[in-house]
Design an enzyme around this catalytic site. Structure first.
Site, PDB file in Angstrom:
ATOM      1  N   ASP A  42       0.834  -1.208   0.000  1.00 17.48           N
ATOM      2  CA  ASP A  42       0.000   0.000   0.000  1.00 17.48           C
ATOM      3  C   ASP A  42       0.872   1.262   0.000  1.00 17.48           C
ATOM      4  OD1 ASP A  42       0.829  -0.134   2.615  1.00 17.48           O
ATOM      5  OD2 ASP A  42      -1.171  -0.012   3.509  1.00 17.48           O
ATOM      6  N   ASP A  95      -0.903  -6.098  -0.077  1.00 22.19           N
ATOM      7  CA  ASP A  95      -1.240  -5.487   1.219  1.00 22.19           C
ATOM      8  C   ASP A  95      -2.741  -5.382   1.395  1.00 22.19           C
ATOM      9  OD1 ASP A  95       0.782  -4.834   2.996  1.00 22.19           O
ATOM     10  OD2 ASP A  95       1.379  -3.049   1.887  1.00 22.19           O
ATOM     11  N   LYS A 115      -0.828  -9.238   3.113  1.00 22.07           N
ATOM     12  CA  LYS A 115      -0.002  -8.767   4.239  1.00 22.07           C
ATOM     13  C   LYS A 115      -0.863  -7.857   5.107  1.00 22.07           C
ATOM     14  CE  LYS A 115       3.601  -5.797   3.716  1.00 22.07           C
ATOM     15  NZ  LYS A 115       3.109  -4.588   4.432  1.00 22.07           N
ATOM     16  N   GLU A 146       9.873  -3.716  10.221  1.00 19.09           N
ATOM     17  CA  GLU A 146      10.302  -2.453   9.614  1.00 19.09           C
ATOM     18  C   GLU A 146      10.839  -1.468  10.654  1.00 19.09           C
ATOM     19  OE1 GLU A 146       7.398  -0.805   6.923  1.00 19.09           O
ATOM     20  OE2 GLU A 146       8.506   1.073   6.694  1.00 19.09           O
TER      21      GLU A 146
HETATM   22  O1  KIV Z   1       3.616  -1.043   1.422  1.00 21.89           O
HETATM   23  C1  KIV Z   1       4.783  -1.477   1.319  1.00 21.89           C
HETATM   24  O2  KIV Z   1       5.461  -1.289   0.302  1.00 21.89           O
HETATM   25  C2  KIV Z   1       5.338  -2.206   2.451  1.00 21.89           C
HETATM   26  C3  KIV Z   1       6.814  -2.452   2.477  1.00 21.89           C
HETATM   27  C4  KIV Z   1       7.527  -1.236   2.949  1.00 21.89           C
HETATM   28  C5  KIV Z   1       7.156  -3.605   3.328  1.00 21.89           C
HETATM   29  O3  KIV Z   1       4.617  -2.554   3.337  1.00 21.89           O
END
Ligand code: KIV
Length: 258
Positions: A42, A86, A116, A185
């Site tokens: 996201d 995500d 995710k 992170e």
């Molecule tokens: O949204 C994204 O790109 C992420 C990465 C930073 C892991 O969650």
């Protein structure tokens, strides 16, 4: 590759690489470069759509972009990178039924194999466990969780002992809930190292030091294309300037009738 196979890579000590993609061009580049996993993050909201946070991103936008990513992949199914998408803000926080519906629609309408989800609070653990029982693979995300920017900011997380213990216990909860890996992170490398050693599932770092089972990066950050470059993700090239110079020289050629 199935999500659970990432666990075998950890067992073999083979580092896992994950790069984000947001459309068919970036997906083709990331696949050709050889990433194990393509994440339709996201971060799309900030990198591509120009928002100042990931909060405005919707499930419809992620489905749309994940479909484009799918059209960009060209290797035979068996050799393709795994595609993970995500779950955007408010697509899972309102309860298990809504989360199953949102994650299900991502899987049903795109090439994503799993989703995710950010956080490790008890409500989130319950949601993850339900999704996994319903057959939807889940990658966790702890430490700096950008969807909580209004509470946590973009600061490094888990700096003191108490918050490190909390992070560790949330990571175990995610493992027990059935996650196939966890992104961690912007935390001190010491805590990522501990997680890597104590958990069976792969720990994927970004701004978490080198002692993880793998690394994830926002592709636009590595290529020097992002408007705001996170301090823990240095660009490998000045892509923006490279593109500007290339286009500028084409424009100059046209103006000079070359
Ligand atoms: O949204 C994204 O790109 C992420 C990465 C930073 C892991 O969650």
């Amino acid at each position: 590759m199935l999500p659970n196979e990432l666990v075998h890579l950890k067992e073999q000590g083979r580092p896992i690489t994950i790069l984000t993609a947001w459309d068919s061009i970036s997906a083709a580049i990331v696949e050709e470069a050889g990433a194990d996993v393509v994440l339709v993050g996201d971060s799309l909201g900030m990198v591509v759509l120009g928002h100042s946070s990931t909060l405005p991103v919707t499930i419809e936008q992620l489905i749309h972009h994940t479909q484009a990513v799918g059209r960009g992949l060209s290797k035979p199914q068996a050799n393709r990178p795994l595609v993970i998408c995500d779950m955007p803000f408010l697509s899972y926080q309102c309860g298990e039924d809504q989360a199953v519906e949102a994650a299900g629609s991502l899987i049903k309408n795109s090439c994503a194999t799993g989703v995710k989800i950010e956080g490790g609070e008890p409500e989130i653990i319950k949601i993850i466990s339900r999704l996994v029982r319903m057959g939807i693979p889940v990658m966790g995300h702890l430490g700096l969780t950008p969807q909580s920017v209004n509470c946590l900011g973009y600061k490094q997380q888990a700096k003191d002992e108490q918050s490190q213990e909390k992070l560790l216990s949330q990571a175990f909860e995610l493992e027990n809930a059935g996650c196939f890996s966890i992104v961690i992170e912007h935390v001190p490398s010491k805590i990522a190292d501990t997680l890597q050693k104590q958990l069976k599932l792969p720990i994927i770092g970004i701004g978490a030091g080198l002692k993880c089972d793998g690394q994830v990066r926002v592709t636009a950050d590595l290529l020097g294309l992002s408007k705001k470059q996170p301090p823990f993700s240095k660009p490998l090239i000045d892509g923006k300037q490279l593109f500007i110079n290339t286009l500028k020289s084409w424009i100059d050629q046209q103006k000079n009738h070359e």
